[in-house]
Motif scaffolding. Sequence first.
Motif, PDB file in Angstrom:
ATOM      1  N   THR A   1     -51.511  52.219  52.364  1.00 12.95           N
ATOM      2  CA  THR A   1     -51.897  52.082  53.760  1.00 12.95           C
ATOM      3  C   THR A   1     -50.860  51.267  54.525  1.00 12.95           C
ATOM      4  OG1 THR A   1     -53.655  51.388  55.260  1.00 12.95           O
ATOM      5  CG2 THR A   1     -53.234  49.992  53.366  1.00 12.95           C
ATOM      6  N   GLN A   2     -50.839  51.415  55.809  1.00  7.23           N
ATOM      7  CA  GLN A   2     -49.889  50.678  56.649  1.00  7.23           C
ATOM      8  C   GLN A   2     -50.424  49.303  57.052  1.00  7.23           C
ATOM      9  OE1 GLN A   2     -46.824  51.994  57.176  1.00  7.23           O
ATOM     10  NE2 GLN A   2     -47.562  53.641  55.853  1.00  7.23           N
ATOM     11  N   ASN A   3     -51.666  48.976  56.701  1.00  2.32           N
ATOM     12  CA  ASN A   3     -52.288  47.711  57.087  1.00  2.32           C
ATOM     13  C   ASN A   3     -51.793  46.584  56.168  1.00  2.32           C
ATOM     14  OD1 ASN A   3     -54.016  45.532  57.635  1.00  2.32           O
ATOM     15  ND2 ASN A   3     -55.649  46.935  58.304  1.00  2.32           N
ATOM     16  N   ARG A   4     -50.884  45.728  56.685  1.00  2.00           N
ATOM     17  CA  ARG A   4     -50.279  44.674  55.871  1.00  2.00           C
ATOM     18  C   ARG A   4     -51.299  43.588  55.485  1.00  2.00           C
ATOM     19  NH1 ARG A   4     -46.465  41.728  58.409  1.00  2.00           N
ATOM     20  NH2 ARG A   4     -45.156  41.407  56.576  1.00  2.00           N
ATOM     21  N   MET A   5     -52.317  43.408  56.316  1.00  2.39           N
ATOM     22  CA  MET A   5     -53.301  42.368  56.031  1.00  2.39           C
ATOM     23  C   MET A   5     -54.121  42.696  54.770  1.00  2.39           C
ATOM     24  SD  MET A   5     -52.812  39.892  57.923  1.00  2.39           S
ATOM     25  CE  MET A   5     -54.199  38.998  57.288  1.00  2.39           C
ATOM     26  N   TYR A   6     -54.345  43.989  54.540  1.00  2.00           N
ATOM     27  CA  TYR A   6     -55.062  44.346  53.323  1.00  2.00           C
ATOM     28  C   TYR A   6     -54.195  44.099  52.085  1.00  2.00           C
ATOM     29  CZ  TYR A   6     -59.146  46.257  55.626  1.00  2.00           C
ATOM     30  OH  TYR A   6     -60.298  46.376  56.329  1.00  2.00           O
ATOM     31  N   ARG A   7     -52.876  44.315  52.258  1.00  2.00           N
ATOM     32  CA  ARG A   7     -51.984  43.986  51.140  1.00  2.00           C
ATOM     33  C   ARG A   7     -52.018  42.474  50.855  1.00  2.00           C
ATOM     34  NH1 ARG A   7     -46.450  47.635  51.469  1.00  2.00           N
ATOM     35  NH2 ARG A   7     -47.469  49.625  51.876  1.00  2.00           N
ATOM     36  N   ALA A   8     -52.027  41.678  51.927  1.00  2.00           N
ATOM     37  CA  ALA A   8     -52.069  40.218  51.773  1.00  2.00           C
ATOM     38  C   ALA A   8     -53.372  39.776  51.108  1.00  2.00           C
ATOM     39  CB  ALA A   8     -51.911  39.548  53.141  1.00  2.00           C
ATOM     40  N   LYS A   9     -54.483  40.369  51.581  1.00  2.00           N
ATOM     41  CA  LYS A   9     -55.775  39.992  50.996  1.00  2.00           C
ATOM     42  C   LYS A   9     -55.857  40.387  49.522  1.00  2.00           C
ATOM     43  CE  LYS A   9     -60.739  40.108  51.905  1.00  2.00           C
ATOM     44  NZ  LYS A   9     -61.806  40.557  52.805  1.00  2.00           N
ATOM     45  N   THR A  10     -55.277  41.558  49.203  1.00  2.00           N
ATOM     46  CA  THR A  10     -55.247  41.992  47.796  1.00  2.00           C
ATOM     47  C   THR A  10     -54.453  41.005  46.948  1.00  2.00           C
ATOM     48  OG1 THR A  10     -55.364  44.297  48.512  1.00  2.00           O
ATOM     49  CG2 THR A  10     -54.695  43.885  46.232  1.00  2.00           C
ATOM     50  N   SER A  11     -53.308  40.557  47.465  1.00  2.00           N
ATOM     51  CA  SER A  11     -52.486  39.572  46.737  1.00  2.00           C
ATOM     52  C   SER A  11     -53.238  38.254  46.561  1.00  2.00           C
ATOM     53  CB  SER A  11     -51.166  39.323  47.482  1.00  2.00           C
ATOM     54  OG  SER A  11     -50.378  40.485  47.487  1.00  2.00           O
ATOM     55  N   ARG A  12     -54.011  37.863  47.615  1.00  2.00           N
ATOM     56  CA  ARG A  12     -54.751  36.608  47.532  1.00  2.00           C
ATOM     57  C   ARG A  12     -55.843  36.674  46.450  1.00  2.00           C
ATOM     58  NH1 ARG A  12     -60.169  35.782  49.212  1.00  2.00           N
ATOM     59  NH2 ARG A  12     -59.749  36.672  51.256  1.00  2.00           N
ATOM     60  N   VAL A  13     -56.596  37.776  46.404  1.00  2.00           N
ATOM     61  CA  VAL A  13     -57.643  37.928  45.384  1.00  2.00           C
ATOM     62  C   VAL A  13     -57.014  38.039  44.000  1.00  2.00           C
ATOM     63  CG1 VAL A  13     -59.584  39.345  44.602  1.00  2.00           C
ATOM     64  CG2 VAL A  13     -59.212  38.986  47.045  1.00  2.00           C
ATOM     65  N   LEU A  14     -55.864  38.711  43.928  1.00  2.00           N
ATOM     66  CA  LEU A  14     -55.154  38.817  42.650  1.00  2.00           C
ATOM     67  C   LEU A  14     -54.692  37.439  42.170  1.00  2.00           C
ATOM     68  CD1 LEU A  14     -54.083  40.636  40.456  1.00  2.00           C
ATOM     69  CD2 LEU A  14     -52.055  41.083  41.845  1.00  2.00           C
TER      70      LEU A  14
END
Length: 741
Positions: free
Chosen positions: A71-84
């Motif tokens: 996806t193009q939504n960078r915030m979801y990538r950030a949130k995924t990294s945070r949960v990881l």
Amino acid sequence: MPALLKTLFVSITCIIWSSTQSQTMDYTVFNDAINDSIENYLQEASFSISQAQLQSALANITLARELALNTQNRMYRAKTSRVLAELYFELGDLKKAEEQINDAIKIQQEENNEIALAYSYNIYGSILTKLERYSQSKKQLDYAAELIKKNGIKNLEGPVRLNLGLLALSNNNPKLAINHFNSGLPIINSLQQHYYKAKLYTNKARAQLALNLIDEAKKTNDLAMQIGEERGYSEIRSECFELYSEIYERKKDFATSLVNLKAHQKFKDSLFNINKEIIAQEAGAKLDLNDNNVLIEELTEENIQQQKSLKLGRLTTILSIALITILSLLTLSLYKNNNLRARANELLQNKNTELILAKENAERASEARVQFLSTITHELRTPLYAVTGLTHLLLEESPTPNQKEHLNSLKFSGEYLLSLINNILDLNKLEANKVELESTSFNLQKRINDVLIALGKSASDRNNTLHYEFDSTIPAKLKGDPLKISQILINLIGNSIKFTQSGDIWIRVKLINRIDCRVYLNFEVEDNGVGISEKKQQSIFENFTQGSVQINRKFGGTGLGLSIVKNLLALMDSEITLESQLGKGSKFMFDLKFDVYQDETTDIKNEAKKLDYDILINKRVLVVEDNKINQLITRKILEKNQIICEVADNGDIAVQKTKNGNFDLILMDIHMPGISGIEATKQIRLFDTEIPIIALTAVTLDDNLDEFYKNGFDDIIPKPYKTEEFFLKLHKAFSKKQITS
């Protein structure tokens, strides 16, 4: 199985998503669905981490990351990294956790998302605390607190205060830690954040323990354990058992401490920790694979763009078939999971029943053992009293020099036998370092001579020659525990005699060093006997262990001697070393330190010689004793010093004779037919509170001295006793009575 189904669903969803790019309206709707899926997966992952369900968390993060990378939504990538990062932190991989949280913070700062940053700063603070970078951790947690207050993020207030407490505790400030924990508890309570609540209680208990608030620490740990058991948090229960072990150790309740330590170790060795390792490996494999997938997708972007022209009707058909397949597989998976769970519950119930039975059997065995030791102690000491008493009487009847030597050897052996009985019957106490060392003056050279005389016949029977080398520079009088030294040497020399035939045994004592009034000595016992193999040298000092079954049959013995030696030397801050070669002999070596004895005024024998024995003449003593031999011995010892002696066979007769007679002192045995010595003393004290009563007993006193004094006894003489000590206590009692009267 659920993870496989989710992966299948994600794959189908990705195909649908990529294929509908050509239609703007359909793409927008479907893209929103993907974002919702990512959000749901991440929420489930965070919840699973807070419940310590790491396998489920990994599955959800993997699915979210696959969608987020497309996806193009960078915030979801950030949130995924945070949960990881949260997952890696729970798995103990702090390096990867820091990498992921830094990736998340970088994107969130660029997007200026303060709410997301608050969560990330909180996690980064806890990671930095574990990495012992405390100043950086404080900075991150303060950032998080500011953003929480500014944006009103209620559900994050408690965890941040928990992490501030953990930081203070790691930085050796338990008082500040408790303040943070107390401030966070109401918030965590109100939001029913059970996992954080349990973590808060365990760490608050650690802080209280650091402040030596042992009882408060136990109460707090009880609360954590209750949550851990109700919620099935294995890691929390493991930490609680570890804390219980430390709490009971502080309370000197070593048995309970050991039980809790074993429970903690059991959890550490459980499938929970094994699963953590498996999850960590699986995380690396899956997440690395995802990174490779991203690279592949970037390289094949042109091919993906070409697939956007697929028709929506075809995608709808594929989706329908996929959903039907998923629902079928999910139903099958649920059925199998229910069967597995039922079998697991049945197995756990059976194991629980077995554990309860094993615990009850162990408790019964322990009670039987205690009763046996109590009985056998008295039964062994009573005849030993006759041996030592008769030896003393014979020594005072002008024996010939040759007889005197044998009687001294017999007396020495009796004293050693008493010490040996005590140590064998209470070997568990010896191993727990609860046996106390005596400190009295003695002549080491004479003490070893006595040992060699006592063992001389055994050596000659096996045609062995004893060689004694004693350093002449060693002071004549030392201060220590002569009986324990004798016990060590008798076991070692006796061991050499036993395993040597027609050979030589060397006993060497050398002065290593002398500093002021302390000497350091080296002891060696060497023989040229059968020797010990290298394999058996590792276990020869264990309880009930000998070189082999053949050796046990040939030479006999209990296998306790070397174990007792090892434990006695450990009690004296020393250890034994062994050099041996099979067929060529063995050499045992150890070092001991002693104080040089300078003042002889406290020596019992010297004190006994200085007594005014005139004070004993014509004193009337009542001996309460049911054993006829012991009556005879005690009576003869008393009458040789012109003391008038009368005997009572049991407690009832003693009470009547005390009422009718006029005695100056009573010697009271404890175990007798009818009423015991303690009960007889209680009855006498009802009508006579002045007469001195001394317990003459073969029971093990240990920590029960206060009980004797509370029940009316003035003093205690343990049997078999040394005659000098016997008269010292009699003289003390008569002198005290003269002063009071």
